[in-house]
Design an enzyme around this catalytic site. Sequence first.
Site, PDB file in Angstrom:
ATOM      1  CB  VAL A  69      -0.891   0.151   1.247  1.00  0.00           C
ATOM      2  CG1 VAL A  69      -1.595   1.299   1.296  1.00  0.00           C
ATOM      3  CG2 VAL A  69      -2.002  -1.420   1.132  1.00  0.00           C
ATOM      4  N   PRO A  70       1.149   1.884  -1.196  1.00  0.00           N
ATOM      5  CG  PRO A  70       0.663   2.613  -3.717  1.00  0.00           C
ATOM      6  CD  PRO A  70       0.468   1.625  -2.216  1.00  0.00           C
ATOM      7  CB  CYS A  71       1.802   5.152   2.540  1.00  0.00           C
ATOM      8  SG  CYS A  71       3.568   3.974   3.943  1.00  0.00           S
ATOM      9  CG  HIS A  72       6.993   3.743  -1.419  1.00  0.00           C
ATOM     10  ND1 HIS A  72       5.548   3.359  -0.817  1.00  0.00           N
ATOM     11  CD2 HIS A  72       7.121   3.994  -2.752  1.00  0.00           C
ATOM     12  CE1 HIS A  72       6.261   1.941  -1.766  1.00  0.00           C
ATOM     13  NE2 HIS A  72       6.348   2.703  -3.115  1.00  0.00           N
ATOM     14  NE  ARG A  73       3.994   3.474  -5.687  1.00  0.00           N
ATOM     15  CZ  ARG A  73       3.609   2.446  -6.510  1.00  0.00           C
ATOM     16  NH1 ARG A  73       1.795   2.664  -6.060  1.00  0.00           N
ATOM     17  NH2 ARG A  73       4.217   1.356  -6.933  1.00  0.00           N
TER      18      ARG A  73
END
Length: 178
Positions: free
Chosen positions: A133-137
């Site tokens: 779940v790409p919270c780094h984006r």
Amino acid sequence: MKFKNTLIRSTRIDSRLGDIVLAATDRGLAGAWFDQQRHWPDMAGWQSDPDHPALREAALQLADYFAGRRRHFDLPLDLSHGTAFQQAVWQALLAIPMGRTTSYGTLSSDIGSPAAVRAVGAAVGRNPISVIVPCHRVVGSNGSLTGYAGGLERKSALLTLEGARAAQETASLWESAR
């Protein structure tokens, strides 16, 4: 994060950016945390089960991702352990394509709460399934790296892997992780 009234299976895997603890329920993957990241879960009562199908598949897909062979994850996810607002934010994160970033303000607007930028930021920070779940984006409105429970070096390295940041910014981290 506290998982209530749910049997949690877990395992630990290696990655280029450090060890990751994976957790699953009967509904799917419920957690992926880098060692020493903020918001570490309470793992009391969890059962180690590296052969659990969701954990085994998550480990394989993450290995492919870190090797540059995977652009999309295809896993059953259990995001039910957050509030309704957090779940809405986490679902919105899943729509951010690899190689792209968005701002907290844009994400707030995307979920229909344009004034809730800080609340969105808090929900992004509590994302229980790092990388997948790409919270780094999610970045600052000016494109700057802001906040990441796993650390800004990891955030930068993930964005570089995905082609969203210049490789020279994190080359030293990748080298030191080998």
